[in-house]
Every structure is written in structure tokens, then in C-alpha cells.
Design a protein around this motif. Structure first.
Motif, PDB file in Angstrom:
ATOM      1  N   LEU A 253       0.959  -1.285  -0.064  1.00  0.00           N
ATOM      2  CA  LEU A 253      -0.031   0.034   0.181  1.00  0.00           C
ATOM      3  C   LEU A 253       0.793   1.319  -0.004  1.00  0.00           C
ATOM      4  CD1 LEU A 253      -2.569  -1.065   2.666  1.00  0.00           C
ATOM      5  CD2 LEU A 253      -2.791  -1.221   0.409  1.00  0.00           C
ATOM      6  N   GLY A 254       0.416   2.262  -0.716  1.00  0.00           N
ATOM      7  CA  GLY A 254       1.244   3.438  -0.911  1.00  0.00           C
ATOM      8  C   GLY A 254       1.198   4.512   0.106  1.00  0.00           C
ATOM      9  N   HIS A 255       0.737   4.240   1.226  1.00  0.00           N
ATOM     10  CA  HIS A 255       0.449   5.174   2.407  1.00  0.00           C
ATOM     11  C   HIS A 255       1.899   6.022   2.764  1.00  0.00           C
ATOM     12  CE1 HIS A 255      -3.308   2.802   3.008  1.00  0.00           C
ATOM     13  NE2 HIS A 255      -3.628   4.011   2.987  1.00  0.00           N
ATOM     14  N   THR A 256       1.931   7.066   3.068  1.00  0.00           N
ATOM     15  CA  THR A 256       3.089   7.761   3.040  1.00  0.00           C
ATOM     16  C   THR A 256       3.092   8.589   4.494  1.00  0.00           C
ATOM     17  OG1 THR A 256       2.209  10.177   2.154  1.00  0.00           O
ATOM     18  CG2 THR A 256       3.269   8.640   0.629  1.00  0.00           C
ATOM     19  N   LEU A 257       4.196   9.076   4.760  1.00  0.00           N
ATOM     20  CA  LEU A 257       4.491  10.029   6.129  1.00  0.00           C
ATOM     21  C   LEU A 257       3.388  10.858   6.144  1.00  0.00           C
ATOM     22  CD1 LEU A 257       7.713  11.209   7.148  1.00  0.00           C
ATOM     23  CD2 LEU A 257       5.821  13.047   6.845  1.00  0.00           C
TER      24      LEU A 257
ATOM     25  N   PHE B 294       6.135   3.029   2.311  1.00  0.00           N
ATOM     26  CA  PHE B 294       6.524   4.423   2.243  1.00  0.00           C
ATOM     27  C   PHE B 294       6.134   5.027   3.576  1.00  0.00           C
ATOM     28  CE2 PHE B 294       6.603   4.874  -2.436  1.00  0.00           C
ATOM     29  CZ  PHE B 294       8.051   3.840  -2.605  1.00  0.00           C
ATOM     30  N   LEU B 295       5.736   4.514   4.654  1.00  0.00           N
ATOM     31  CA  LEU B 295       5.529   5.679   5.685  1.00  0.00           C
ATOM     32  C   LEU B 295       6.430   6.252   6.186  1.00  0.00           C
ATOM     33  CD1 LEU B 295       3.313   3.101   8.118  1.00  0.00           C
ATOM     34  CD2 LEU B 295       2.450   4.856   6.679  1.00  0.00           C
ATOM     35  N   GLY B 296       7.765   6.075   5.927  1.00  0.00           N
ATOM     36  CA  GLY B 296       9.032   7.004   6.325  1.00  0.00           C
ATOM     37  C   GLY B 296       9.202   8.007   5.125  1.00  0.00           C
ATOM     38  N   LEU B 297       8.285   8.107   3.803  1.00  0.00           N
ATOM     39  CA  LEU B 297       8.571   8.954   2.748  1.00  0.00           C
ATOM     40  C   LEU B 297       7.532   9.626   2.683  1.00  0.00           C
ATOM     41  CD1 LEU B 297       9.764   6.736  -0.115  1.00  0.00           C
ATOM     42  CD2 LEU B 297      11.087   7.753   1.321  1.00  0.00           C
ATOM     43  N   SER B 298       7.798  11.105   2.305  1.00  0.00           N
ATOM     44  CA  SER B 298       6.764  12.061   2.150  1.00  0.00           C
ATOM     45  C   SER B 298       6.085  12.037   0.883  1.00  0.00           C
ATOM     46  CB  SER B 298       7.481  13.624   2.475  1.00  0.00           C
ATOM     47  OG  SER B 298       8.403  13.856   1.152  1.00  0.00           O
ATOM     48  N   ARG B 299       5.023  12.630   0.860  1.00  0.00           N
ATOM     49  CA  ARG B 299       4.157  12.716  -0.450  1.00  0.00           C
ATOM     50  C   ARG B 299       5.067  13.535  -1.390  1.00  0.00           C
ATOM     51  NH1 ARG B 299      -0.719  14.458   1.659  1.00  0.00           N
ATOM     52  NH2 ARG B 299      -1.053  12.436   2.105  1.00  0.00           N
ATOM     53  N   GLU B 300       5.720  14.605  -0.905  1.00  0.00           N
ATOM     54  CA  GLU B 300       6.580  15.332  -2.053  1.00  0.00           C
ATOM     55  C   GLU B 300       7.697  14.409  -2.701  1.00  0.00           C
ATOM     56  OE1 GLU B 300       7.806  18.205  -4.403  1.00  0.00           O
ATOM     57  OE2 GLU B 300       6.085  18.357  -3.147  1.00  0.00           O
TER      58      GLU B 300
ATOM     59  N   LEU C 260       5.887  19.450  10.914  1.00  0.00           N
ATOM     60  CA  LEU C 260       4.887  19.144  11.734  1.00  0.00           C
ATOM     61  C   LEU C 260       4.762  17.412  11.445  1.00  0.00           C
ATOM     62  CD1 LEU C 260       2.887  19.381  14.192  1.00  0.00           C
ATOM     63  CD2 LEU C 260       1.431  20.272  12.875  1.00  0.00           C
ATOM     64  N   ALA C 261       4.248  17.459  10.277  1.00  0.00           N
ATOM     65  CA  ALA C 261       3.887  16.131   9.597  1.00  0.00           C
ATOM     66  C   ALA C 261       4.867  14.991  10.014  1.00  0.00           C
ATOM     67  CB  ALA C 261       3.613  16.222   8.176  1.00  0.00           C
ATOM     68  N   ARG C 262       6.264  15.460   9.981  1.00  0.00           N
ATOM     69  CA  ARG C 262       7.230  14.459  10.055  1.00  0.00           C
ATOM     70  C   ARG C 262       7.228  14.070  11.675  1.00  0.00           C
ATOM     71  NH1 ARG C 262      11.037  12.146   7.273  1.00  0.00           N
ATOM     72  NH2 ARG C 262      10.586  13.523   5.773  1.00  0.00           N
ATOM     73  N   ALA C 263       7.031  15.032  12.438  1.00  0.00           N
ATOM     74  CA  ALA C 263       7.002  14.946  14.047  1.00  0.00           C
ATOM     75  C   ALA C 263       5.857  13.866  14.336  1.00  0.00           C
ATOM     76  CB  ALA C 263       7.018  16.180  14.616  1.00  0.00           C
ATOM     77  N   LEU C 264       4.488  14.347  13.591  1.00  0.00           N
ATOM     78  CA  LEU C 264       3.338  13.370  13.949  1.00  0.00           C
ATOM     79  C   LEU C 264       3.767  11.966  13.546  1.00  0.00           C
ATOM     80  CD1 LEU C 264       0.712  15.843  12.929  1.00  0.00           C
ATOM     81  CD2 LEU C 264       0.979  15.178  15.113  1.00  0.00           C
ATOM     82  N   ALA C 265       4.236  11.809  12.377  1.00  0.00           N
ATOM     83  CA  ALA C 265       4.597  10.436  11.956  1.00  0.00           C
ATOM     84  C   ALA C 265       5.686   9.876  12.888  1.00  0.00           C
ATOM     85  CB  ALA C 265       5.129  10.488  10.462  1.00  0.00           C
TER      86      ALA C 265
END
Length: 363
Positions: free
Chosen positions: A139-143, A181-187, A232-237
Motif C-alpha cells: 500500500l502506498g501510504h506515506t508519512l 512508504f510510511l517514512g517517505l513524504s508525499r513530495e 509537523l507532519a514528520r513529527a506526527l509520523a
């Protein structure tokens, strides 16, 4: 120039994506034979899942993995079938096989539009896994998706498990789902698509702010980053990554407590009994989780916070002997110890059987 026929340095984002795919599969998919495992990429054609497909395709070309794909057509948009077909062609050109398009029916009454689509999607994926014999689904879910999940959990007042967000591996109805990809950003997934010269499809519903997750993505998170600072997104992840193992540990300890409480209680063919002395001697964090699991084991639903609190107070001896009613028609009674024994007694959890059913056979 794609990364397949590149000259010069490999894109660091492409390298990161490939590394995460291989690490995830090696860690969570046992190799049962000399043949490489078969994994399916659940791909909508969007940048996240398309980048994931490109990363996985690298290992298909090398013979490290067998990689196929499942494309779910939810039928919610007028051109959904054309989008699914175009995505399937792109995946086949990338080297994935088999690529299966599955059309699903989204029931509008299944807990809101997002939940209804999710339920239909997972049912469609499970059907394809059954037909192909795939070992796992990627599954392609990201950070960024993870950060949104944590914020939604906070808004609901959820506990550790919900705040842990989406797990990197989950088994649902016998299907193993991986989220490399939970450690990768959408960017980063957008940059992977650009490096691989892939043109992703952008789902218009992702900008529909009538949907809760979309509002979090386009309004809430940007506002919080503006007020609290970038990252913030990285901190929440990161918080989710920390809480995930904690939640696993607590749930395992609670399962052990539930087993001890059942073993110490009298036997019953028609209900679930828990020893109150065992429960009362345990830590509240474990006791409440064990009580919640007991309600589900008795045939009920996971209790809401308020109902679970009421059940915990009941187990502590407060109030009348019962019953306390739990969701899913489970009634909980506080029973005295059997004659000739001492102690606080036990809890009895019982759910009425349908008319004509044999309780002894169901125990």
C-alpha cells in the motif's frame, strides 16, 4: 531519462523508495520456496502508489521479487473505468504482471463515504489475492498520510492504538498488507514519479474538503505548520512510529491478562467468565484493554471510551451487581464466588443467542 536507462547518479528519492520496498518485503514476507515471493501493488494511479509500483518493479526486473498489481475501480466518478484501464496499462509497461483491474460496488450506507470506499476496496483486493495467490499487498501510504491519521485520532480522543496511526504491516482477513512508504513524504513520491517519467493521476476527491481527511490535509495541517513551524507532519509520523511498538506491547500484555482471568474463573458453556481478583490486581492500562477484548470475545463490539470506563468501574465493585450493557448486545454481570470459595467473584459476559440457537454448541 528514466531511472531504468539513466546515465549518472541514481535519484536519492528513487533509491530510498526501492530500499524501503525491499526491506519491508524481506522483513515481513517469508520466502517459502526457491521462487521469489509474489507481491501486489495496490495502485490507484496516484503519485504515491505509482511511485511504489515503480520502486517494486525494479526488483521484478532483477528477479528478486515477482510483482503484480491490483487496480480498484470504485465506480464513484464518471471516468473511473478509463482511469483504471490507463493505470493498468502504465503498470504493465513498467513491467508488473499480473495486473488485475477489479470493479467494486461502494455501499453508501457503510459508515460514511470514506469508510464505505475503504471497505469495498479491501474486499476487492482480497478477492484478487485469492485468485493470484499473492504473498502480500503493498500500500502506498506515506508519512503525510500517517500524520493525518494521528491528527484524526487526536480529534476523536482516541487511545494509543489509534494514535499509533497505520501500522507498517497488518494482516486482515488472511491478507498481509505492507506500507513501505510510511517514512517517505508525499513530495518524495512526486519526485520519484518525475524521475521515472511517470505521469500520475490526481484524484479530484482528494481536494474535496467536505471529506474529513481532505480537510485535515488541505486546511488543518497547513495551518498548524504555519503556526507551529515546519516539520509537523514528520513529527506526527515520528510519534506514531514510537507509539506503535508501545501499543503492540500493551495489547499483548492485555491478551495475557485476559487469558489468566479466564483461566482463574469457573467454567461456563454459555458465557465468558473473568476472575475479578485477577482483574483488580492488574494495572488499569492492561485491565481496560483486557475488558475491551473480553467484550469482543463475547460477541460484542469494541466499547467506546465512556462504556469501557463504566465497565472498569463495575469490575472494581462499584454499583449494583448488573447488568452493564455493552455495544453488540453483550450484558455483563458481577457474580458471587461459588459456594465454599472466597474472593470477589467473577464477571459474566453473555450475549443472547438468536432464537433456536444452541448455546452449548456455540460455546
Amino acid at each position: 531519462m528514466t531511472q531504468l536507462a539513466r546515465r549518472g547518479r541514481l535519484s536519492p528519492d528513487v533509491a530510498a523508495g526501492r530500499r524501503r520496498v525491499l526491506d519491508s518485503v524481506r522483513q515481513h514476507v517469508p520466502r517459502a520456496s526457491a521462487e521469489p515471493p509474489l507481491v501486489l501493488v495496490a495502485c490507484s494511479g496516484g503519485p504515491d502508489s505509482l511511485a511504489l509500483a515503480a520502486a517494486a518493479a525494479h526488483f521484478a526486473r532483477r528477479g528478486t521479487l515477482r510483482v503484480g498489481a491490483v487496480v480498484v475501480d470504485h465506480g464513484l466518478q464518471q471516468d473511473s473505468a478509463a482511469v483504471a484501464a490507463r493505470t493498468a496499462r502504465t503498470l504493465e509497461e513498467t513491467g508488473l504482471t499480473p495486473v488485475v483491474v477489479v470493479a467494486v460496488t461502494v455501499r453508501r450506507d457503510a459508515g460514511g463515504p470514506e469508510m464505505a470506499a475503504r471497505t469495498a476496496r479491501y474486499a476487492g483486493i482480497a478477492d484478487v489475492v485469492g485468485r493470484t495467490g499473492a504473498d502480500a499487498v503493498l500500500l502506498g501510504h506515506t508519512l503525510d498520510d500517517q500524520a493525518e491519521s494521528v491528527l484524526l485520532g487526536l480529534a476523536r480522543g482516541s487511545g494509543t492504538r489509534s494514535l499509533a496511526g497505520m501500522p507498517p504491516v497488518r494482516v486482515l482477513d488472511g491478507v498481509t498488507y505492507l506500507r513501505p512508504f510510511l517514512g517517505l513524504s508525499r513530495e518524495q513520491t512526486l519526485r520519484i514519479c518525475a524521475a521515472e517519467q511517470l505521469e500520475p493521476w490526481h484524484d479530484p476527491t482528494n481536494r474535496d474538503t467536505s471529506l474529513m481527511r481532505s480537510r485535515v490535509r488541505h486546511r488543518v495541517l497547513p495551518l498548524l505548520e504555519e503556526e507551529l513551524g515546519p516539520g509537523l507532519a514528520r513529527a506526527l509520523a515520528r510519534s506514531a512510529a514510537i507509539l506503535g511498538p508501545d501499543a503492540d506491547y500493551l495489547e499483548e500484555a492485555a491478551r495475557e491478562l485476559l487469558g489468566h482471568a479466564r483461566a482463574a474463573a469457573p467454567r461456563s458453556a454459555g458465557s465468558l467468565l473473568l476472575d475479578l481478583a485477577t482483574l483488580r490486581a492488574s494495572h488499569p492500562a492492561l485491565r481496560r484493554r483486557a475488558l475491551s477484548a473480553a467484550v469482543v470475545a463475547a460477541g460484542g463490539e469494541t466499547p467506546a471510551y465512556e462504556r469501557l470506563g463504566a465497565l472498569d468501574e463495575f469490575a472494581a465493585g462499584h454499583g449494583a451487581a448488573g447488568p452493564v450493557q455493552m455495544a453488540g448486545k453483550v450484558s455483563v454481570w458481577r457474580r458471587r464466588p461459588p459456594a465454599g470459595t472466597r474472593g470477589p467473584g467473577h464477571l459474566e459476559l453473555v450475549r443472547p443467542l438468536p432464537a433456536g440457537a444452541d448455546r452449548t454448541a456455540s460455546a
